[in-house]
Design a protein around this motif. Structure first.
Motif, PDB file in Angstrom:
ATOM      1  N   GLN A  57       0.810  -1.216   0.000  1.00 44.52           N
ATOM      2  CA  GLN A  57       0.000   0.000   0.000  1.00 44.52           C
ATOM      3  C   GLN A  57       0.850   1.276   0.000  1.00 44.52           C
ATOM      4  OE1 GLN A  57      -0.218  -2.577   1.986  1.00 44.52           O
ATOM      5  NE2 GLN A  57      -2.342  -3.248   2.290  1.00 44.52           N
ATOM      6  N   THR A  58       2.019   1.228   0.602  1.00 41.58           N
ATOM      7  CA  THR A  58       2.873   2.422   0.682  1.00 41.58           C
ATOM      8  C   THR A  58       4.096   2.339  -0.215  1.00 41.58           C
ATOM      9  OG1 THR A  58       4.193   1.536   2.520  1.00 41.58           O
ATOM     10  CG2 THR A  58       2.184   2.758   3.087  1.00 41.58           C
ATOM     11  N   GLY A  59       4.382   1.131  -0.706  1.00 42.44           N
ATOM     12  CA  GLY A  59       5.586   0.946  -1.499  1.00 42.44           C
ATOM     13  C   GLY A  59       6.821   0.648  -0.674  1.00 42.44           C
ATOM     14  N   LEU A  60       6.663   0.499   0.634  1.00 38.88           N
ATOM     15  CA  LEU A  60       7.810   0.168   1.483  1.00 38.88           C
ATOM     16  C   LEU A  60       8.432  -1.140   1.006  1.00 38.88           C
ATOM     17  CD1 LEU A  60       9.619   0.417   4.017  1.00 38.88           C
ATOM     18  CD2 LEU A  60       7.777  -0.706   5.306  1.00 38.88           C
ATOM     19  N   SER A  61       9.738  -1.109   0.775  1.00 41.66           N
ATOM     20  CA  SER A  61      10.416  -2.284   0.244  1.00 41.66           C
ATOM     21  C   SER A  61      11.819  -2.366   0.833  1.00 41.66           C
ATOM     22  CB  SER A  61      10.474  -2.221  -1.285  1.00 41.66           C
ATOM     23  OG  SER A  61      11.148  -1.042  -1.714  1.00 41.66           O
ATOM     24  N   ALA A  62      12.564  -3.381   0.434  1.00 46.67           N
ATOM     25  CA  ALA A  62      13.920  -3.558   0.948  1.00 46.67           C
ATOM     26  C   ALA A  62      14.703  -4.415  -0.030  1.00 46.67           C
ATOM     27  CB  ALA A  62      13.894  -4.220   2.326  1.00 46.67           C
ATOM     28  N   ARG A  63      16.009  -4.319   0.060  1.00 43.84           N
ATOM     29  CA  ARG A  63      16.903  -5.212  -0.680  1.00 43.84           C
ATOM     30  C   ARG A  63      17.567  -6.147   0.324  1.00 43.84           C
ATOM     31  NH1 ARG A  63      20.154  -3.104  -5.750  1.00 43.84           N
ATOM     32  NH2 ARG A  63      17.975  -3.244  -6.438  1.00 43.84           N
ATOM     33  N   LEU A  64      17.472  -7.452   0.066  1.00 42.57           N
ATOM     34  CA  LEU A  64      18.036  -8.469   0.939  1.00 42.57           C
ATOM     35  C   LEU A  64      19.345  -8.985   0.364  1.00 42.57           C
ATOM     36  CD1 LEU A  64      15.112  -8.258   1.947  1.00 42.57           C
ATOM     37  CD2 LEU A  64      15.072 -10.753   2.160  1.00 42.57           C
ATOM     38  N   TYR A  65      20.281  -9.321   1.262  1.00 39.65           N
ATOM     39  CA  TYR A  65      21.600  -9.803   0.856  1.00 39.65           C
ATOM     40  C   TYR A  65      21.951 -11.086   1.603  1.00 39.65           C
ATOM     41  CZ  TYR A  65      22.327  -5.062  -1.015  1.00 39.65           C
ATOM     42  OH  TYR A  65      22.216  -3.887  -1.697  1.00 39.65           O
ATOM     43  N   LEU A  66      22.489 -12.069   0.873  1.00 38.43           N
ATOM     44  CA  LEU A  66      23.000 -13.303   1.460  1.00 38.43           C
ATOM     45  C   LEU A  66      24.480 -13.443   1.104  1.00 38.43           C
ATOM     46  CD1 LEU A  66      20.408 -16.185   0.837  1.00 38.43           C
ATOM     47  CD2 LEU A  66      20.902 -15.015   2.986  1.00 38.43           C
ATOM     48  N   VAL A  86      20.187  -4.916   9.784  1.00 34.67           N
ATOM     49  CA  VAL A  86      19.101  -4.126   9.186  1.00 34.67           C
ATOM     50  C   VAL A  86      19.672  -2.731   8.968  1.00 34.67           C
ATOM     51  CG1 VAL A  86      16.752  -3.266   9.418  1.00 34.67           C
ATOM     52  CG2 VAL A  86      17.378  -5.493  10.408  1.00 34.67           C
ATOM     53  N   TYR A  87      19.787  -2.336   7.689  1.00 33.49           N
ATOM     54  CA  TYR A  87      20.531  -1.125   7.337  1.00 33.49           C
ATOM     55  C   TYR A  87      19.606  -0.041   6.789  1.00 33.49           C
ATOM     56  CZ  TYR A  87      24.530   1.663   5.989  1.00 33.49           C
ATOM     57  OH  TYR A  87      25.454   2.678   5.911  1.00 33.49           O
ATOM     58  N   PHE A  88      19.883   1.208   7.212  1.00 33.60           N
ATOM     59  CA  PHE A  88      19.118   2.368   6.754  1.00 33.60           C
ATOM     60  C   PHE A  88      20.085   3.325   6.046  1.00 33.60           C
ATOM     61  CE2 PHE A  88      17.359   0.704  10.713  1.00 33.60           C
ATOM     62  CZ  PHE A  88      16.073   0.372  10.308  1.00 33.60           C
ATOM     63  N   ALA A  98      18.129   2.770  -1.136  1.00 38.55           N
ATOM     64  CA  ALA A  98      18.725   1.457  -0.897  1.00 38.55           C
ATOM     65  C   ALA A  98      19.175   0.822  -2.209  1.00 38.55           C
ATOM     66  CB  ALA A  98      17.728   0.545  -0.201  1.00 38.55           C
ATOM     67  N   PHE A  99      18.627   1.302  -3.345  1.00 39.46           N
ATOM     68  CA  PHE A  99      18.927   0.722  -4.645  1.00 39.46           C
ATOM     69  C   PHE A  99      19.967   1.539  -5.410  1.00 39.46           C
ATOM     70  CE2 PHE A  99      14.181  -0.088  -4.098  1.00 39.46           C
ATOM     71  CZ  PHE A  99      14.395  -1.236  -3.352  1.00 39.46           C
ATOM     72  N   ALA A 112      29.805  -9.405   2.480  1.00 38.92           N
ATOM     73  CA  ALA A 112      30.868 -10.355   2.157  1.00 38.92           C
ATOM     74  C   ALA A 112      31.925 -10.408   3.255  1.00 38.92           C
ATOM     75  CB  ALA A 112      31.515  -9.975   0.822  1.00 38.92           C
ATOM     76  N   GLU A 113      32.322  -9.244   3.760  1.00 39.87           N
ATOM     77  CA  GLU A 113      33.377  -9.186   4.773  1.00 39.87           C
ATOM     78  C   GLU A 113      32.898  -9.687   6.128  1.00 39.87           C
ATOM     79  OE1 GLU A 113      36.608  -8.392   4.563  1.00 39.87           O
ATOM     80  OE2 GLU A 113      36.447  -8.152   2.390  1.00 39.87           O
ATOM     81  N   ALA A 114      31.682  -9.335   6.496  1.00 39.35           N
ATOM     82  CA  ALA A 114      31.186  -9.653   7.838  1.00 39.35           C
ATOM     83  C   ALA A 114      30.492 -11.010   7.905  1.00 39.35           C
ATOM     84  CB  ALA A 114      30.224  -8.558   8.310  1.00 39.35           C
ATOM     85  N   ASN A 115      30.166 -11.585   6.752  1.00 37.32           N
ATOM     86  CA  ASN A 115      29.433 -12.855   6.703  1.00 37.32           C
ATOM     87  C   ASN A 115      28.142 -12.750   7.501  1.00 37.32           C
ATOM     88  OD1 ASN A 115      29.092 -15.540   5.832  1.00 37.32           O
ATOM     89  ND2 ASN A 115      29.864 -16.341   7.769  1.00 37.32           N
ATOM     90  N   VAL A 116      27.322 -11.781   7.121  1.00 31.17           N
ATOM     91  CA  VAL A 116      26.020 -11.565   7.740  1.00 31.17           C
ATOM     92  C   VAL A 116      24.960 -11.536   6.652  1.00 31.17           C
ATOM     93  CG1 VAL A 116      26.966 -10.257   9.686  1.00 31.17           C
ATOM     94  CG2 VAL A 116      26.217  -9.036   7.629  1.00 31.17           C
ATOM     95  N   VAL A 117      23.713 -11.740   7.043  1.00 26.24           N
ATOM     96  CA  VAL A 117      22.570 -11.458   6.180  1.00 26.24           C
ATOM     97  C   VAL A 117      22.224  -9.987   6.378  1.00 26.24           C
ATOM     98  CG1 VAL A 117      20.166 -12.067   5.665  1.00 26.24           C
ATOM     99  CG2 VAL A 117      21.758 -13.835   6.468  1.00 26.24           C
ATOM    100  N   ALA A 118      21.744  -9.311   5.345  1.00 29.31           N
ATOM    101  CA  ALA A 118      21.402  -7.899   5.482  1.00 29.31           C
ATOM    102  C   ALA A 118      20.064  -7.590   4.837  1.00 29.31           C
ATOM    103  CB  ALA A 118      22.481  -7.009   4.873  1.00 29.31           C
ATOM    104  N   VAL A 119      19.365  -6.638   5.431  1.00 28.29           N
ATOM    105  CA  VAL A 119      18.146  -6.063   4.891  1.00 28.29           C
ATOM    106  C   VAL A 119      18.373  -4.566   4.794  1.00 28.29           C
ATOM    107  CG1 VAL A 119      15.692  -5.616   5.264  1.00 28.29           C
ATOM    108  CG2 VAL A 119      16.660  -7.840   5.898  1.00 28.29           C
ATOM    109  N   SER A 120      18.405  -4.034   3.576  1.00 26.04           N
ATOM    110  CA  SER A 120      18.614  -2.613   3.346  1.00 26.04           C
ATOM    111  C   SER A 120      17.263  -1.971   3.036  1.00 26.04           C
ATOM    112  CB  SER A 120      19.595  -2.397   2.192  1.00 26.04           C
ATOM    113  OG  SER A 120      19.880  -1.033   1.990  1.00 26.04           O
ATOM    114  N   VAL A 121      16.801  -1.100   3.917  1.00 25.28           N
ATOM    115  CA  VAL A 121      15.417  -0.614   3.894  1.00 25.28           C
ATOM    116  C   VAL A 121      15.253   0.559   2.934  1.00 25.28           C
ATOM    117  CG1 VAL A 121      13.529   0.335   5.285  1.00 25.28           C
ATOM    118  CG2 VAL A 121      15.090  -1.389   6.273  1.00 25.28           C
TER     119      VAL A 121
END
Length: 332
Positions: A57-66, A86-88, A98-99, A112-121
């Motif tokens: 409804q608002t277009g809120l989205s994110a980019r996910l990283y593995l 979770v990155y802002f 975010a894009f 890649a360096e930290a070996n974490v999953v990320a969500v960029s809001v």
């Protein structure tokens, strides 16, 4: 052009101009740029990424990283559980995305360096969507992320439910994104919802955008610049009743500072950044607030605001990356 310029309401050079009729002009390379995700792994970093819509409804989205350590062929019981960042993104609450290529490349490198999953809001930006819209979007994104930790209402994004250790949630951001990360941690600390029985592990604030009515440090040396930055907050958050001493922009005025909802905080500042003294002030204020966590600070000598985005291969940028990675893996 003269007629348009006569209607100028505010300008934040070299980022944008806002006109009295509501039109927003983003300038030069601060105009919107889009780089697609790389579901089949970025060839340089071996990081997979994809975009998800959180609130249609608002277009809120994110980019996910593995990161490359995750494979999609593992049996469920063998799947690795990694910390989640979770990155802002930054941009004075009103530019970047975010894009954007700079943020996509930076998150690729950090994951890649930290070996974490990320969500960029990808939150909605001012001034078209004035604050507190970005805070509300970011809060909705954080709740969506944490919903994947609940057995009774498990989220449907398998990149999170299959691969995230929800005891190791880290909020991060740079500039205005660091401001958002701090305010999300405050809100998490004072929210009695079941979802926030799960305490955030840490917060990473890179060159945080904090401010205040009374000038401190180098702000006293250029009062014209101080006044322009003062007006920025009033432009992106026109409903504020306390101006630049609003707790959202000046954490020292927040009575809830001691309830920050995480265990650890890292503040990164840069020697030549106008916001340097605000970062140090935040660090000192948080230490004295009664908050029971641990706060650290690092300063990059000879550098300006978000230098790591503009020159990511520089020695200081690489050193800061190592510091961030080390912080995110404390006690892990």
């Amino acid at each position: 052009m003269e007629e348009i310029n006569s209607g100028l309401a505010y300008e934040l050079l070299p980022y944008l101009k806002v006109y009295k009729n509501g039109r927003v002009e983003r300038l030069s390379h601060y105009r919107d740029e889009f780089v697609p995700p790389s579901i089949f792994r970025d060839l340089k970093m071996s990081v997979s990424s994809k975009d998800v819509v959180i609130v249609p409804q608002t277009g809120l989205s994110a980019r996910l990283y593995l990161p490359k350590s995750i494979t999609h062929t593992e049996e469920p019981q063998q799947k690795k559980k990694l910390p989640l960042l979770v990155y802002f993104h930054g941009g004075a609450f009103c530019t970047y995305s975010a894009f954007n290529p700079r943020y996509h490349d930076y998150l690729n490198s950090l994951v890649a360096e930290a070996n974490v999953v990320a969500v960029s809001v990808e939150y909605r930006r001012a001034p078209e969507n004035p604050l507190p819209v970005a805070y509300e979007d970011s809060w909705a994104a954080l709740k969506w992320v944490l919903s994947h930790s609940l057995s009774d209402q498990q989220g449907h994004e398998i990149w999170l439910s299959d691969h995230v250790d929800f005891n190791q949630i880290i909020l991060g951001g740079d500039s205005s994104g660091a401001n958002i990360a701090h305010n999300m941690a405050i809100r998490a600390g004072i929210t009695p919802e079941q979802i926030f029985d799960l305490k955030l592990w840490g917060v990473v604030l890179v060159h945080p955008h904090f401010w205040g009515t009374e000038p401190i440090g180098v702000e006293k040396l250029d009062m014209d610049l101080k006044q322009r930055v003062d007006k920025l907050w009033l432009t992106v958050c026109p409903t504020t009743t306390t101006g630049n001493d609003d707790p959202l922009i000046n954490p020292a005025t927040d009575p809830n500072l001691s309830r920050l909802g995480c265990n650890k905080v890292l503040v990164c500042v840069a020697e030549k950044d106008l916001l340097r003294d605000r970062g140090w002030f935040y660090y000192e204020t948080l230490k004295k607030s009664g908050w029971e966590g641990v706060v650290e600070i690092m300063e990059s000598k000879g550098e300006g605001h978000v230098f790591h985005l503009h020159n990511p291969s520089s020695e200081n940028a690489l050193n800061m990356m190592k510091f961030l990675v080390s912080f995110m893996h404390q006690d892990n």
